[in-house]
Design a protein around this motif. Structure first.
Motif, PDB file in Angstrom:
ATOM      1  N   GLN A   6     -35.999   5.994   4.732  1.00  0.00           N
ATOM      2  CA  GLN A   6     -36.423   7.342   5.105  1.00  0.00           C
ATOM      3  C   GLN A   6     -37.849   7.629   4.623  1.00  0.00           C
ATOM      4  OE1 GLN A   6     -33.045   9.336   3.309  1.00  0.00           O
ATOM      5  NE2 GLN A   6     -32.254   9.939   5.323  1.00  0.00           N
ATOM      6  N   ILE A   7     -38.188   7.114   3.460  1.00  0.00           N
ATOM      7  CA  ILE A   7     -39.557   7.297   2.959  1.00  0.00           C
ATOM      8  C   ILE A   7     -40.543   6.599   3.892  1.00  0.00           C
ATOM      9  CG2 ILE A   7     -41.158   6.787   1.077  1.00  0.00           C
ATOM     10  CD1 ILE A   7     -38.750   6.993  -0.838  1.00  0.00           C
ATOM     11  N   ARG A   8     -40.229   5.370   4.277  1.00  0.00           N
ATOM     12  CA  ARG A   8     -41.118   4.640   5.184  1.00  0.00           C
ATOM     13  C   ARG A   8     -41.234   5.359   6.528  1.00  0.00           C
ATOM     14  NH1 ARG A   8     -38.077   0.218   3.226  1.00  0.00           N
ATOM     15  NH2 ARG A   8     -36.967   0.090   5.229  1.00  0.00           N
ATOM     16  N   ALA A   9     -40.100   5.852   7.032  1.00  0.00           N
ATOM     17  CA  ALA A   9     -40.115   6.558   8.318  1.00  0.00           C
ATOM     18  C   ALA A   9     -40.912   7.855   8.219  1.00  0.00           C
ATOM     19  CB  ALA A   9     -38.689   6.848   8.770  1.00  0.00           C
ATOM     20  N   GLY A  10     -40.749   8.579   7.110  1.00  0.00           N
ATOM     21  CA  GLY A  10     -41.493   9.818   6.919  1.00  0.00           C
ATOM     22  C   GLY A  10     -42.989   9.575   6.881  1.00  0.00           C
ATOM     23  N   ARG A  11     -43.398   8.534   6.173  1.00  0.00           N
ATOM     24  CA  ARG A  11     -44.825   8.200   6.124  1.00  0.00           C
ATOM     25  C   ARG A  11     -45.346   7.839   7.508  1.00  0.00           C
ATOM     26  NH1 ARG A  11     -47.250   4.359   4.374  1.00  0.00           N
ATOM     27  NH2 ARG A  11     -45.619   2.816   3.907  1.00  0.00           N
ATOM     28  N   SER A  12     -44.532   7.105   8.256  1.00  0.00           N
ATOM     29  CA  SER A  12     -44.949   6.699   9.597  1.00  0.00           C
ATOM     30  C   SER A  12     -45.137   7.911  10.506  1.00  0.00           C
ATOM     31  CB  SER A  12     -43.908   5.748  10.192  1.00  0.00           C
ATOM     32  OG  SER A  12     -44.252   5.382  11.516  1.00  0.00           O
ATOM     33  N   LEU A  13     -44.208   8.869  10.435  1.00  0.00           N
ATOM     34  CA  LEU A  13     -44.326  10.071  11.262  1.00  0.00           C
ATOM     35  C   LEU A  13     -45.563  10.885  10.898  1.00  0.00           C
ATOM     36  CD1 LEU A  13     -40.599  11.237  11.384  1.00  0.00           C
ATOM     37  CD2 LEU A  13     -41.969  10.457  13.325  1.00  0.00           C
ATOM     38  N   ARG A  71     -36.746  13.777  10.385  1.00  0.00           N
ATOM     39  CA  ARG A  71     -37.345  14.625  11.417  1.00  0.00           C
ATOM     40  C   ARG A  71     -38.666  15.194  10.923  1.00  0.00           C
ATOM     41  NH1 ARG A  71     -32.065  16.690  11.544  1.00  0.00           N
ATOM     42  NH2 ARG A  71     -32.795  18.499  10.367  1.00  0.00           N
ATOM     43  N   LEU A  72     -39.626  15.274  11.838  1.00  0.00           N
ATOM     44  CA  LEU A  72     -40.913  15.899  11.537  1.00  0.00           C
ATOM     45  C   LEU A  72     -41.027  17.196  12.325  1.00  0.00           C
ATOM     46  CD1 LEU A  72     -43.834  16.079  10.492  1.00  0.00           C
ATOM     47  CD2 LEU A  72     -44.515  14.625  12.421  1.00  0.00           C
ATOM     48  N   HIS A  73     -41.276  18.301  11.634  1.00  0.00           N
ATOM     49  CA  HIS A  73     -41.537  19.581  12.285  1.00  0.00           C
ATOM     50  C   HIS A  73     -43.033  19.629  12.616  1.00  0.00           C
ATOM     51  CE1 HIS A  73     -37.537  21.187  11.314  1.00  0.00           C
ATOM     52  NE2 HIS A  73     -37.674  20.547  10.169  1.00  0.00           N
ATOM     53  N   ARG A  74     -43.352  19.451  13.887  1.00  0.00           N
ATOM     54  CA  ARG A  74     -44.755  19.337  14.280  1.00  0.00           C
ATOM     55  C   ARG A  74     -45.475  20.677  14.293  1.00  0.00           C
ATOM     56  NH1 ARG A  74     -46.336  14.421  15.497  1.00  0.00           N
ATOM     57  NH2 ARG A  74     -44.773  12.841  16.022  1.00  0.00           N
ATOM     58  N   LEU A  75     -44.737  21.767  14.301  1.00  0.00           N
ATOM     59  CA  LEU A  75     -45.330  23.099  14.220  1.00  0.00           C
ATOM     60  C   LEU A  75     -44.666  23.860  13.087  1.00  0.00           C
ATOM     61  CD1 LEU A  75     -45.460  24.201  17.981  1.00  0.00           C
ATOM     62  CD2 LEU A  75     -47.364  23.394  16.574  1.00  0.00           C
ATOM     63  N   ALA A  76     -45.463  24.552  12.301  1.00  0.00           N
ATOM     64  CA  ALA A  76     -44.922  25.362  11.210  1.00  0.00           C
ATOM     65  C   ALA A  76     -45.600  26.720  11.216  1.00  0.00           C
ATOM     66  CB  ALA A  76     -45.141  24.673   9.867  1.00  0.00           C
ATOM     67  N   ARG A  77     -44.823  27.734  10.877  1.00  0.00           N
ATOM     68  CA  ARG A  77     -45.348  29.095  10.741  1.00  0.00           C
ATOM     69  C   ARG A  77     -44.774  29.653   9.440  1.00  0.00           C
ATOM     70  NH1 ARG A  77     -44.102  33.134  15.493  1.00  0.00           N
ATOM     71  NH2 ARG A  77     -46.317  33.226  16.056  1.00  0.00           N
ATOM     72  N   PRO A  78     -45.519  29.548   8.346  1.00  0.00           N
ATOM     73  CA  PRO A  78     -45.012  30.072   7.075  1.00  0.00           C
ATOM     74  C   PRO A  78     -44.633  31.540   7.206  1.00  0.00           C
ATOM     75  CG  PRO A  78     -46.956  28.730   6.707  1.00  0.00           C
ATOM     76  CD  PRO A  78     -46.831  28.904   8.195  1.00  0.00           C
ATOM     77  N   SER A  79     -43.533  31.916   6.572  1.00  0.00           N
ATOM     78  CA  SER A  79     -43.087  33.304   6.616  1.00  0.00           C
ATOM     79  C   SER A  79     -44.111  34.206   5.952  1.00  0.00           C
ATOM     80  CB  SER A  79     -41.739  33.449   5.904  1.00  0.00           C
ATOM     81  OG  SER A  79     -40.762  32.641   6.522  1.00  0.00           O
ATOM     82  N   VAL A 102     -55.948  17.833   7.398  1.00  0.00           N
ATOM     83  CA  VAL A 102     -56.562  18.756   8.351  1.00  0.00           C
ATOM     84  C   VAL A 102     -57.705  18.084   9.108  1.00  0.00           C
ATOM     85  CG1 VAL A 102     -57.902  20.876   8.554  1.00  0.00           C
ATOM     86  CG2 VAL A 102     -55.917  20.799   7.045  1.00  0.00           C
ATOM     87  N   GLU A 103     -57.674  18.238  10.431  1.00  0.00           N
ATOM     88  CA  GLU A 103     -58.723  17.680  11.279  1.00  0.00           C
ATOM     89  C   GLU A 103     -59.575  18.754  11.935  1.00  0.00           C
ATOM     90  OE1 GLU A 103     -56.657  15.060  13.963  1.00  0.00           O
ATOM     91  OE2 GLU A 103     -56.677  13.418  12.492  1.00  0.00           O
ATOM     92  N   GLU A 127     -54.953  22.427  12.305  1.00  0.00           N
ATOM     93  CA  GLU A 127     -54.500  21.277  13.084  1.00  0.00           C
ATOM     94  C   GLU A 127     -54.625  20.036  12.217  1.00  0.00           C
ATOM     95  OE1 GLU A 127     -53.242  21.104  16.075  1.00  0.00           O
ATOM     96  OE2 GLU A 127     -54.055  22.661  17.376  1.00  0.00           O
ATOM     97  N   GLY A 128     -53.487  19.428  11.889  1.00  0.00           N
ATOM     98  CA  GLY A 128     -53.496  18.243  11.057  1.00  0.00           C
ATOM     99  C   GLY A 128     -53.355  16.969  11.860  1.00  0.00           C
ATOM    100  N   ARG A 129     -53.267  15.877  11.138  1.00  0.00           N
ATOM    101  CA  ARG A 129     -53.183  14.564  11.777  1.00  0.00           C
ATOM    102  C   ARG A 129     -51.915  14.423  12.615  1.00  0.00           C
ATOM    103  NH1 ARG A 129     -53.613   9.826   7.554  1.00  0.00           N
ATOM    104  NH2 ARG A 129     -55.687  10.746   7.314  1.00  0.00           N
ATOM    105  N   ALA A 130     -50.799  14.991  12.129  1.00  0.00           N
ATOM    106  CA  ALA A 130     -49.527  14.831  12.838  1.00  0.00           C
ATOM    107  C   ALA A 130     -48.830  16.150  13.122  1.00  0.00           C
ATOM    108  CB  ALA A 130     -48.585  13.927  12.030  1.00  0.00           C
TER     109      ALA A 130
END
Length: 251
Positions: A6-13, A71-79, A102-103, A127-130
Protein backbone atom coordinates in the motif's frame (compact mmCIF):
# COMPACT_ATOMS: atom_id res chain seq x y z
CA UNK A 1 -1.99 -1.20 9.68
CA UNK A 2 -0.65 -0.01 6.33
CA UNK A 3 1.30 -2.58 4.31
CA UNK A 4 4.43 -2.29 2.18
CA UNK A 5 2.39 -2.79 -0.99
CA UNK A 6 0.00 0.00 0.00
CA UNK A 7 2.89 2.36 0.70
CA UNK A 8 4.38 1.65 -2.72
CA UNK A 9 0.98 2.09 -4.39
CA UNK A 10 0.35 5.35 -2.53
CA UNK A 11 3.69 6.76 -3.62
CA UNK A 12 2.99 5.71 -7.19
CA UNK A 13 -0.40 7.46 -7.21
CA UNK A 14 1.16 10.63 -5.81
CA UNK A 15 4.16 10.34 -8.14
CA UNK A 16 6.61 10.99 -5.31
CA UNK A 17 10.01 9.57 -4.40
CA UNK A 18 10.84 7.53 -1.32
CA UNK A 19 12.91 10.44 -0.03
CA UNK A 20 9.91 12.79 -0.28
CA UNK A 21 7.61 10.47 1.64
CA UNK A 22 10.28 9.70 4.24
CA UNK A 23 10.77 13.41 4.92
CA UNK A 24 7.03 14.06 5.18
CA UNK A 25 6.59 11.12 7.56
CA UNK A 26 9.61 11.99 9.68
CA UNK A 27 11.39 8.67 9.12
CA UNK A 28 14.76 7.90 7.59
CA UNK A 29 15.06 6.98 3.93
CA UNK A 30 16.73 3.70 4.91
CA UNK A 31 13.81 2.82 7.18
CA UNK A 32 11.23 3.49 4.47
CA UNK A 33 13.27 1.59 1.91
CA UNK A 34 13.45 -1.44 4.20
CA UNK A 35 9.71 -1.32 4.91
CA UNK A 36 8.82 -1.20 1.22
CA UNK A 37 11.14 -4.17 0.56
CA UNK A 38 9.66 -6.14 3.46
CA UNK A 39 12.91 -6.13 5.40
CA UNK A 40 12.80 -6.08 9.20
CA UNK A 41 9.91 -5.59 11.60
CA UNK A 42 8.94 -1.89 11.65
CA UNK A 43 7.40 -0.30 14.71
CA UNK A 44 3.69 0.40 14.67
CA UNK A 45 4.44 4.08 15.34
CA UNK A 46 6.61 4.23 12.20
CA UNK A 47 3.88 2.71 10.03
CA UNK A 48 1.34 5.08 11.59
CA UNK A 49 3.54 8.08 10.72
CA UNK A 50 3.82 6.94 7.10
CA UNK A 51 0.08 6.31 6.85
CA UNK A 52 -0.68 9.77 8.31
CA UNK A 53 1.63 11.45 5.80
CA UNK A 54 -0.06 9.63 2.93
CA UNK A 55 -3.52 10.39 4.32
CA UNK A 56 -2.73 14.10 4.52
CA UNK A 57 -1.69 13.89 0.87
CA UNK A 58 -5.07 12.42 -0.11
CA UNK A 59 -4.35 8.69 0.10
CA UNK A 60 -6.84 6.36 1.81
CA UNK A 61 -5.88 2.75 2.55
CA UNK A 62 -8.06 -0.14 3.70
CA UNK A 63 -7.36 -3.77 4.49
CA UNK A 64 -10.09 -6.30 5.26
CA UNK A 65 -7.86 -9.34 5.50
CA UNK A 66 -8.42 -10.47 1.93
CA UNK A 67 -8.30 -7.26 -0.10
CA UNK A 68 -5.99 -4.28 0.20
CA UNK A 69 -7.20 -1.03 -1.38
CA UNK A 70 -5.47 2.29 -2.01
CA UNK A 71 -7.40 5.35 -3.21
CA UNK A 72 -6.27 8.84 -4.15
CA UNK A 73 -8.69 11.75 -3.72
CA UNK A 74 -7.71 13.90 -6.70
CA UNK A 75 -9.81 16.85 -5.53
CA UNK A 76 -9.99 18.18 -1.98
CA UNK A 77 -11.94 21.02 -0.42
CA UNK A 78 -10.92 21.56 3.21
CA UNK A 79 -13.88 22.32 5.45
CA UNK A 80 -14.41 25.85 6.71
CA UNK A 81 -11.97 26.68 9.49
CA UNK A 82 -11.09 29.81 11.35
CA UNK A 83 -8.78 31.72 9.05
CA UNK A 84 -5.67 31.17 11.20
CA UNK A 85 -6.04 27.41 10.88
CA UNK A 86 -6.83 27.71 7.18
CA UNK A 87 -3.81 29.90 6.46
CA UNK A 88 -1.60 27.36 8.22
CA UNK A 89 -3.06 24.64 5.99
CA UNK A 90 -2.31 26.72 2.91
CA UNK A 91 1.25 27.45 4.05
CA UNK A 92 1.84 23.73 4.68
CA UNK A 93 0.60 22.93 1.17
CA UNK A 94 2.84 25.63 -0.34
CA UNK A 95 5.93 24.24 1.40
CA UNK A 96 8.54 22.58 -0.77
CA UNK A 97 8.26 19.52 1.50
CA UNK A 98 4.52 19.17 0.92
CA UNK A 99 3.49 15.97 -0.83
CA UNK A 100 1.03 18.03 -2.88
CA UNK A 101 4.02 19.23 -4.97
CA UNK A 102 2.35 22.45 -6.07
CA UNK A 103 2.80 23.22 -9.76
CA UNK A 104 0.50 26.24 -10.15
CA UNK A 105 -1.59 28.44 -7.88
CA UNK A 106 -4.73 30.35 -8.78
CA UNK A 107 -5.89 33.24 -6.59
CA UNK A 108 -9.36 34.62 -7.17
CA UNK A 109 -11.95 36.79 -5.51
CA UNK A 110 -15.47 35.47 -5.05
CA UNK A 111 -18.73 36.99 -4.00
CA UNK A 112 -20.37 35.66 -0.85
CA UNK A 113 -24.02 34.78 -1.46
CA UNK A 114 -24.77 35.01 2.26
CA UNK A 115 -23.13 38.41 2.85
CA UNK A 116 -23.60 40.61 -0.18
CA UNK A 117 -22.49 43.73 1.69
CA UNK A 118 -19.26 42.19 2.99
CA UNK A 119 -15.83 42.36 1.37
CA UNK A 120 -15.27 39.76 -1.35
CA UNK A 121 -13.46 36.63 -0.25
CA UNK A 122 -10.05 35.65 -1.63
CA UNK A 123 -9.74 31.96 -2.49
CA UNK A 124 -7.01 29.68 -3.79
CA UNK A 125 -6.86 26.67 -6.07
CA UNK A 126 -3.62 24.75 -5.60
CA UNK A 127 -2.85 22.45 -8.51
CA UNK A 128 -0.42 19.74 -7.47
CA UNK A 129 1.43 17.01 -9.28
CA UNK A 130 -1.35 14.45 -8.78
CA UNK A 131 -4.21 16.30 -7.08
CA UNK A 132 -5.75 19.72 -6.49
CA UNK A 133 -6.89 21.46 -3.31
CA UNK A 134 -9.53 24.19 -3.37
CA UNK A 135 -9.58 26.65 -0.48
CA UNK A 136 -12.86 28.49 -1.00
CA UNK A 137 -14.74 27.87 2.25
CA UNK A 138 -12.63 30.22 4.36
CA UNK A 139 -13.00 33.97 4.74
CA UNK A 140 -9.68 35.34 3.50
CA UNK A 141 -10.21 39.08 3.09
CA UNK A 142 -8.19 42.30 3.29
CA UNK A 143 -10.83 44.20 5.25
CA UNK A 144 -8.65 44.93 8.31
CA UNK A 145 -5.01 45.15 9.32
CA UNK A 146 -5.04 41.62 10.73
CA UNK A 147 -6.77 40.19 7.65
CA UNK A 148 -4.40 42.05 5.33
CA UNK A 149 -1.46 40.65 7.32
CA UNK A 150 -2.81 37.14 6.89
CA UNK A 151 -3.27 37.56 3.14
CA UNK A 152 0.11 39.23 2.74
CA UNK A 153 1.70 36.26 4.52
CA UNK A 154 0.15 33.83 2.04
CA UNK A 155 1.25 35.99 -0.89
CA UNK A 156 4.74 36.32 0.57
CA UNK A 157 5.13 32.53 0.74
CA UNK A 158 3.66 32.14 -2.74
CA UNK A 159 6.02 34.65 -4.36
CA UNK A 160 9.02 33.36 -2.41
CA UNK A 161 8.46 29.70 -3.28
CA UNK A 162 6.41 29.61 -6.48
CA UNK A 163 7.03 32.79 -8.44
CA UNK A 164 6.39 32.07 -12.10
CA UNK A 165 3.57 29.66 -11.26
CA UNK A 166 1.15 32.22 -9.81
CA UNK A 167 -2.09 33.16 -11.53
CA UNK A 168 -5.22 35.17 -10.78
CA UNK A 169 -8.65 35.95 -12.20
CA UNK A 170 -9.09 39.62 -13.03
CA UNK A 171 -12.74 39.77 -12.02
CA UNK A 172 -14.86 38.45 -9.17
CA UNK A 173 -16.47 35.05 -9.61
CA UNK A 174 -19.81 33.87 -8.35
CA UNK A 175 -19.76 31.98 -5.06
CA UNK A 176 -17.96 28.70 -5.84
CA UNK A 177 -19.05 27.20 -2.52
CA UNK A 178 -22.58 26.80 -3.90
CA UNK A 179 -21.52 23.94 -6.18
CA UNK A 180 -19.60 20.70 -5.71
CA UNK A 181 -15.82 20.76 -5.55
CA UNK A 182 -15.59 19.03 -8.94
CA UNK A 183 -17.90 21.56 -10.61
CA UNK A 184 -16.18 24.49 -8.92
CA UNK A 185 -12.76 23.22 -9.99
CA UNK A 186 -13.92 22.63 -13.57
CA UNK A 187 -15.28 26.19 -13.76
CA UNK A 188 -12.06 27.64 -12.43
CA UNK A 189 -9.89 25.58 -14.76
CA UNK A 190 -11.95 26.83 -17.71
CA UNK A 191 -11.59 30.50 -16.70
CA UNK A 192 -9.03 32.94 -18.12
CA UNK A 193 -6.00 32.57 -15.87
CA UNK A 194 -3.63 35.53 -15.94
CA UNK A 195 -0.05 35.48 -14.82
CA UNK A 196 0.38 37.27 -11.49
CA UNK A 197 3.61 39.24 -11.66
CA UNK A 198 2.74 41.46 -8.70
CA UNK A 199 0.26 41.05 -5.81
CA UNK A 200 -1.34 44.41 -6.56
CA UNK A 201 -3.28 42.94 -9.50
CA UNK A 202 -5.02 40.49 -7.16
CA UNK A 203 -5.73 42.92 -4.34
CA UNK A 204 -7.19 45.43 -6.79
CA UNK A 205 -9.84 42.88 -7.80
CA UNK A 206 -11.27 42.90 -4.26
CA UNK A 207 -10.09 46.21 -2.75
CA UNK A 208 -7.44 48.88 -3.37
CA UNK A 209 -3.74 47.99 -3.26
CA UNK A 210 -2.47 51.56 -2.94
CA UNK A 211 -4.70 52.22 0.06
CA UNK A 212 -3.47 49.06 1.78
CA UNK A 213 0.15 50.01 1.13
CA UNK A 214 -0.48 53.48 2.57
CA UNK A 215 -2.02 51.96 5.69
CA UNK A 216 0.28 49.00 6.36
CA UNK A 217 3.18 49.07 3.90
CA UNK A 218 5.60 50.75 6.28
CA UNK A 219 4.28 49.29 9.53
CA UNK A 220 7.12 47.48 11.26
CA UNK A 221 6.61 43.73 11.37
CA UNK A 222 3.58 43.77 9.08
CA UNK A 223 3.83 41.03 6.40
CA UNK A 224 2.76 43.53 3.74
CA UNK A 225 6.01 45.44 4.30
CA UNK A 226 7.95 42.18 3.85
CA UNK A 227 5.95 41.39 0.71
CA UNK A 228 6.75 44.79 -0.81
CA UNK A 229 10.44 44.30 -0.04
CA UNK A 230 10.31 40.97 -1.89
CA UNK A 231 8.34 41.97 -4.99
CA UNK A 232 9.07 45.70 -5.12
CA UNK A 233 6.62 48.58 -5.25
CA UNK A 234 4.13 48.88 -8.04
CA UNK A 235 5.19 51.43 -10.64
CA UNK A 236 2.10 53.03 -12.11
CA UNK A 237 1.68 52.04 -15.74
CA UNK A 238 4.61 49.62 -15.72
CA UNK A 239 2.61 46.54 -14.79
CA UNK A 240 -0.04 45.34 -17.15
CA UNK A 241 -2.38 42.43 -16.58
CA UNK A 242 -0.74 39.18 -17.53
CA UNK A 243 -1.76 37.54 -20.76
CA UNK A 244 -4.63 35.07 -20.49
CA UNK A 245 -3.54 31.49 -19.91
CA UNK A 246 -5.22 28.83 -22.08
CA UNK A 247 -8.11 27.17 -20.28
CA UNK A 248 -6.99 24.28 -18.11
CA UNK A 249 -8.93 21.06 -18.20
CA UNK A 250 -8.91 18.11 -15.86
CA UNK A 251 -6.75 15.24 -17.01
Amino acid sequence: MITAAQIRAGRSLLNIKQSELAKAAGVSLATLNNIERGVGDPRASTLDAIERALFQAGIDVETDGAVETVRLHRLARPSAYETLHASQRVLEALSRDSLLKVERILFYGRRDHAQRDESPKICLLLEGRARAVLFDQVSFTVSSGARMAEMAGLLLASFALHRGNLFYLDRLTEDTTLVSVSEATDRLRAADWRGMDHPSVLIDTVDNWDEKVALYGERQGHPLAELIRLVGPRIEGALEAGAPIPALTAE
